[in-house]
Design a protein around this motif. Structure first.
Motif, PDB file in Angstrom:
ATOM      1  N   HIS A 150       0.831  -1.208   0.000  1.00  0.00           N
ATOM      2  CA  HIS A 150       0.000   0.000   0.000  1.00  0.00           C
ATOM      3  C   HIS A 150       0.859   1.249   0.000  1.00  0.00           C
ATOM      4  N   ASP A 180       6.537   1.689   5.713  1.00  0.00           N
ATOM      5  CA  ASP A 180       5.325   0.892   5.918  1.00  0.00           C
ATOM      6  C   ASP A 180       4.415   1.068   4.698  1.00  0.00           C
ATOM      7  N   GLY A 181       4.440   0.111   3.792  1.00  0.00           N
ATOM      8  CA  GLY A 181       3.680   0.196   2.543  1.00  0.00           C
ATOM      9  C   GLY A 181       4.590   0.446   1.349  1.00  0.00           C
ATOM     10  N   GLU A 191      -5.055   0.874   3.410  1.00  0.00           N
ATOM     11  CA  GLU A 191      -4.613  -0.260   4.221  1.00  0.00           C
ATOM     12  C   GLU A 191      -4.613   0.120   5.693  1.00  0.00           C
ATOM     13  N   GLU A 192      -4.243   1.380   5.984  1.00  0.00           N
ATOM     14  CA  GLU A 192      -4.119   1.784   7.388  1.00  0.00           C
ATOM     15  C   GLU A 192      -5.460   2.096   8.029  1.00  0.00           C
ATOM     16  N   HIS A 195       7.157  -6.426   3.367  1.00  0.00           N
ATOM     17  CA  HIS A 195       6.846  -5.340   4.299  1.00  0.00           C
ATOM     18  C   HIS A 195       8.020  -5.105   5.239  1.00  0.00           C
ATOM     19  N   HIS A 208      -2.297  -6.613   7.790  1.00  0.00           N
ATOM     20  CA  HIS A 208      -1.854  -6.446   6.401  1.00  0.00           C
ATOM     21  C   HIS A 208      -2.932  -6.938   5.438  1.00  0.00           C
TER      22      HIS A 208
HETATM   23 MN    MN Z   1       1.617  -1.709   6.151  1.00  0.00          MN
END
Ligand code: MN
Ligand code: GLV
Ligand code: MN
Length: 400
Positions: free
Chosen positions: A76, A87-88, A119-120, A185, A348
């Motif tokens: 993401h 993160d993503g 995603e978050e 990730h 995830h």
């Molecule tokens: Mn993530």
């Protein structure tokens, strides 16, 4: 193609920077996230991939044409408020570089990179919203009604990106194209740093969920209302936050967090009329999670009543504990120099997809162990090792 993971991430280092906290604030379908989506599409097109956005806002970049039996990787581009750089985006940049490795090695076979929206859940409250819509884990009418802090509905945000909110929802045709999904990730803890290993293969994801607790009292004047005459929901909310900590600490392996608390209307000289707070609870055993959340709900009602207030709790999302397919997991660990297996407490899209398609994850070392914060870190050499590991994994899966 001479891109590296680090050079790709350097290109987006200025997109969505958070001047207040540091790090990045890239909510889904904000200017920053849309810029990142364009950036990804440009890189995919430069590589000759066929790019399409499906009816749930998931971007797909295809090698070997759109069709069935594809090996898919992705992640993401949205972030939490004030999140880290990796993160993503690490999963997306690594996917592009892994595809370059496969191209250079002349590996054939249909494959795709997927970019999942929200995603978050940092804008509309429900994490992994794109993959939940794709798989039918959320009703599209319920998704459309979700609102952000400005009152914009998900339906409206979807419309503004050029998609038709009436077309959101389960997409079995798209899902059926995925033979296997692998998400790379950043690790969100320190296990790999402590083991002195660059990559791991995921074994499990903790079951987790989000609940909104609304504590209602009586809004009034901070100067003229005697302390004895107040129904102050902020006092009940403050006690509840410490009670969440106490109750959660009583259960081994449980995590309970109140990361967001909003007084309504929120004024220094105003006793709040209501306080909304959001609870995040996680535990490997889903029954224990439910039990802990019930206890917190009871505590909320009791603490609210002590202040002459009322409390209501509503579940916003719940994802059961995921154990990744052991055979697939071990095959991947096998091609990655016997990479260690690692469970994670973070959610995830791979976890949401897991009940529908064979799914796996690769984690890349994070020397600080910090995530959802600007201090999240990946060293350049590890980022390239991760992309190479992803390429090796995809190649193994393409050869079947
Ligand atoms: Mn993530
Ligand atoms: C996503 O990062 C989550 O676990 O909340
Ligand atoms: Mn995250």
């Amino acid at each position: 193609m001479t891109d590296t993971v680090s050079s790709l991430l350097a290109e987006i280092a200025d997109v969505g920077t958070d001047l207040r906290r540091g790090g990045y604030t890239r909510p889904v379908y904000s200017g920053a996230e849309l810029d990142l989506r364009w950036w990804f599409c440009a890189h995919a097109q430069k590589r000759g991939l066929d790019v399409e956005t499906d009816r749930n806002g998931i971007i797909w970049a295809w090698h070997g044409g759109v069709g069935d039996d594809a090996i898919v990787t992705g992640s993401h581009l949205d972030s939490v408020p004030g999140g880290g750089a990796y993160d993503g985006p690490l999963g997306i940049a690594s996917a592009l570089v892994a595809f370059d490795h496969l191209q250079a090695r002349g590996v054939s076979g249909r494959r795709a990179i997927a970019v999942f929206p929200e995603e978050e859940g940092s804008r509309f409250g429900v994490a992994c919203l794109g993959s939940r819509l794709l798989t039918g884990a959320i009703n599209p009418r319920q998704a459309c009604a979700l609102t952000d802090n400005d009152g914009v509905t998900f339906a409206e945000a979807t419309r503004r990106t050029g998609l038709n909110p009436g077309h959101l929802g389960t997409d079995l045709e798209t899902l059926a194209r995925i033979a296997t999904f692998v998400e790379l990730h950043v690790e969100q803890g320190r296990a790999l740093a402590d083991m002195d290993r660059p990559v791991a293969v995921a074994s499990s994801i903790l079951g987790h969920g989000r609940w909104r607790i609304a504590i209602s009292g009586e809004g009034n004047h901070a100067g003229t209302t005697l302390m004895a005459d107040r129904c102050d929901p902020m006092v009940a909310a403050a006690r509840l936050v410490t009670e969440v900590q106490r109750l959660t600490r009583g259960i081994s392996d449980a995590r309970g967090t109140v990361g967001r608390l909003v007084p309504v209307p929120g004024g220094t000289n105003v006793i709040a009329a209501r306080v909304d707070l959001w609870l995040d609870v996680r535990h490997p055993d889903d029954v224990t999670t439910r039990h802990l959340v019930d206890e917190i709900g009871r505590a909320a009602r009791k603490l609210a009543a002590q202040e002459g207030c009322t409390a209501e709790m509503a579940e916003e999302s719940f994802t059961p504990t995921v154990d990744f397919d052991p055979r697939l997991r071990d095959r991947i660990a096998g091609v990655l120099d016997a990479a260690p297996l690692l469970g994670t407490g973070a959610g995830h899209d791979a976890g949401v997809l897991k009940d529908h398609v064979p799914t796996a994850m690769i984690f890349v070392r994070n020397p600080t162990g910090v995530s959802h914060a600007p201090q999240e870190e990946v060293e350049e050499a590890d980022a390239e090792t991760g992309a190479a590991a992803l390429a090796g994994t995809l190649e193994m899966l393409l050869h079947r």
